[in-house]
Design a protein around this motif. Structure first.
Motif, mmCIF file in Angstrom:
data_model
loop_
_atom_site.group_PDB
_atom_site.id
_atom_site.type_symbol
_atom_site.label_atom_id
_atom_site.label_comp_id
_atom_site.label_asym_id
_atom_site.label_seq_id
_atom_site.Cartn_x
_atom_site.Cartn_y
_atom_site.Cartn_z
ATOM 1 N N TYR A 206 0.336 3.248 -5.443
ATOM 2 C CA TYR A 206 1.422 2.546 -4.753
ATOM 3 C C TYR A 206 2.772 2.724 -5.446
ATOM 4 C CZ TYR A 206 -2.119 0.264 -1.896
ATOM 5 O OH TYR A 206 -3.153 0.017 -1.019
ATOM 6 N N ASN A 207 2.884 3.751 -6.250
ATOM 7 C CA ASN A 207 4.108 3.965 -7.013
ATOM 8 C C ASN A 207 5.350 4.008 -6.134
ATOM 9 O OD1 ASN A 207 5.380 4.787 -9.705
ATOM 10 N ND2 ASN A 207 5.993 6.489 -8.391
ATOM 11 N N ASP A 208 5.243 4.653 -4.983
ATOM 12 C CA ASP A 208 6.410 4.836 -4.112
ATOM 13 C C ASP A 208 6.431 3.879 -2.930
ATOM 14 O OD1 ASP A 208 7.297 7.023 -5.684
ATOM 15 O OD2 ASP A 208 5.873 8.333 -4.664
ATOM 16 N N ASP A 209 5.496 2.949 -2.878
ATOM 17 C CA ASP A 209 5.432 1.989 -1.778
ATOM 18 C C ASP A 209 6.051 0.677 -2.236
ATOM 19 O OD1 ASP A 209 4.818 0.253 0.299
ATOM 20 O OD2 ASP A 209 2.911 1.242 0.727
ATOM 21 N N LEU A 210 7.308 0.486 -1.892
ATOM 22 C CA LEU A 210 8.061 -0.653 -2.405
ATOM 23 C C LEU A 210 7.687 -1.975 -1.748
ATOM 24 C CD1 LEU A 210 11.604 0.941 -2.821
ATOM 25 C CD2 LEU A 210 9.794 0.663 -4.514
ATOM 26 N N ARG A 211 6.702 -1.946 -0.858
ATOM 27 C CA ARG A 211 6.195 -3.202 -0.306
ATOM 28 C C ARG A 211 5.307 -3.928 -1.310
ATOM 29 N NH1 ARG A 211 3.601 -0.669 5.041
ATOM 30 N NH2 ARG A 211 3.121 0.916 3.448
ATOM 31 N N ILE A 212 4.746 -3.184 -2.259
ATOM 32 C CA ILE A 212 3.835 -3.753 -3.242
ATOM 33 C C ILE A 212 4.599 -4.085 -4.516
ATOM 34 C CG2 ILE A 212 1.667 -3.448 -4.498
ATOM 35 C CD1 ILE A 212 1.399 -3.313 -1.436
ATOM 36 N N PHE A 213 4.571 -5.354 -4.922
ATOM 37 C CA PHE A 213 5.267 -5.790 -6.131
ATOM 38 C C PHE A 213 4.307 -6.076 -7.280
ATOM 39 C CE2 PHE A 213 9.798 -7.451 -5.180
ATOM 40 C CZ PHE A 213 10.062 -6.331 -4.404
ATOM 41 N N THR A 214 3.134 -6.599 -6.979
ATOM 42 C CA THR A 214 2.224 -7.065 -8.021
ATOM 43 C C THR A 214 0.829 -6.500 -7.820
ATOM 44 O OG1 THR A 214 3.439 -9.161 -8.181
ATOM 45 C CG2 THR A 214 1.222 -9.115 -9.123
ATOM 46 N N ILE A 215 0.258 -5.958 -8.886
ATOM 47 C CA ILE A 215 -1.161 -5.600 -8.907
ATOM 48 C C ILE A 215 -1.834 -6.655 -9.780
ATOM 49 C CG2 ILE A 215 -2.883 -3.880 -9.561
ATOM 50 C CD1 ILE A 215 -0.608 -1.777 -9.281
ATOM 51 N N GLY A 216 -2.483 -7.600 -9.148
ATOM 52 C CA GLY A 216 -3.095 -8.709 -9.879
ATOM 53 C C GLY A 216 -4.543 -8.423 -10.227
#
Length: 315
Positions: A125-135
């Motif tokens: 998800y490096n380039d997918d700015l919809r994702i902020f947190t990998i919990g």
């Protein structure tokens, strides 16, 4: 000779005064032999007798036990910043040097799978700015009826997590412009009267004013205003071992508060669509943070009394 098993993703470990929990978390990190490790330590509180010795013992342990080849950076504070500014400054420092990485506090014990989980998804998800947190933490295990390894939520949980520099920079920008953003949201909520958004806004406002000593309320706010998604593993990958008398926010009983961590038993399977799990979000708001939905408030005598009282006072 370079160790080919060394872990590439940088890791930030945030510590304070608890040597016992720090040791457990550190030993799990040491198993990975990260090529880069960042050690952030807040200073002792001036009004806590003997705490300076505890902090010193934690710092000495960490430096004495890095026995693999790696790049070590330290941020050892000389004055206590607290649970709001301490972690925030540590994460900002981390991302001054790195574009992405894993963040662990001294009471968040990760499973071995947590590291590969974060490493894989930071790249995916490096380039997918919809994702902020990998919990890595899941309050409700196996409630998402899916064969996928993880699902999405609107509410980020930061008991063991990972993110990227450009997402954290949005958080910095949010804090610097908090007054204007908050004013816009409050005007918007006069029309929408959203229970959840008011909950998020009020907590962020308290953190911004230093009325509550917690850094993550502003990260939650940042995710909210950017319509961001957080990743939640179907199997819990973090055990919070911080419940006890020495903890700041989780100093109650251990009973019913220990979530076991697990290992992933198959390759990571990705969801086909990016849709948040509303059931999970609602559980977090209701059970973890104790807010009530509108239907419940209509039958809550204390809430009705509070509304009537406020309306009388405002007249």
């Amino acid at each position: 000779m370079t160790n080919i098993t060394a872990f590439d993703t940088p890791i930030l470990l945030i510590t304070f005064n608890r040597l016992d929990t720090t040791k457990e978390v550190f030993y799990k990190i040491r198993e990975q032999k990260p090529k880069k490790i960042y050690l952030a330590s807040d200073a002792a509180r001036s009004d806590k007798k003997g705490e300076d010795l505890k902090v010193s013992s934690v710092r000495k342990f960490l430096l004495d036990n890095i026995d693999w080849e790696c790049d070590v950076k330290t941020l050892f504070q000389e004055k206590n910043l607290g649970c709001n500014h301490g972690p925030h400054s540590a994460i900002s420092w981390f991302f001054e040097h790195e574009e992405k990485g894993i963040i662990l506090e001294d009471d968040c014990l990760p499973s071995t799978s947590f590291f590969s989980f974060c490493d894989t998804l930071l790249e995916y998800y490096n380039d997918d700015l919809r994702i902020f947190t990998i919990g890595g933490f899941n309050f409700l295990e196996n409630t998402n009826n899916s064969d996928n390894t993880y699902f999405f939520a609107n509410f980020p949980v930061t008991w063991g997590w990972a993110t990227w520099r450009n997402r954290w920079q949005k958080n910095i920008n949010t804090i610097e412009n908090f007054g204007d953003i908050n004013q816009e949201l409050e005007l918007k909520n006069l029309v929408e009267d959203s229970i959840v958004s008011n909950f998020i806004i009020n907590n962020a406002k308290s953190a911004y004013k230093d009325e509550v000593d917690a850094w993550d309320f502003l990260w939650i706010f940042n995710s909210y205003i950017n319509n961001a998604l957080s990743i939640v593993p179907n199997k819990n990958l973090i055990q919070n071992i911080g419940f006890g008398v020495d903890s700041t926010h989780t100093n109650g009983s251990h009973e019913n508060k220990i979530f076991a961590y697990h290992e992933l038993d198959k390759p990571i399977s990705h969801p086909k669509s990016l849709i948040s799990d509303r059931y999970y979000d609602n559980f977090i708001y209701k059970e973890v943070f104790n807010w009530k939905g509108l239907s419940e408030k209509l039958f809550d005598a204390s809430h009705i009394f509070k509304v009537i009282k406020n309306r009388i006072i405002s007249k």
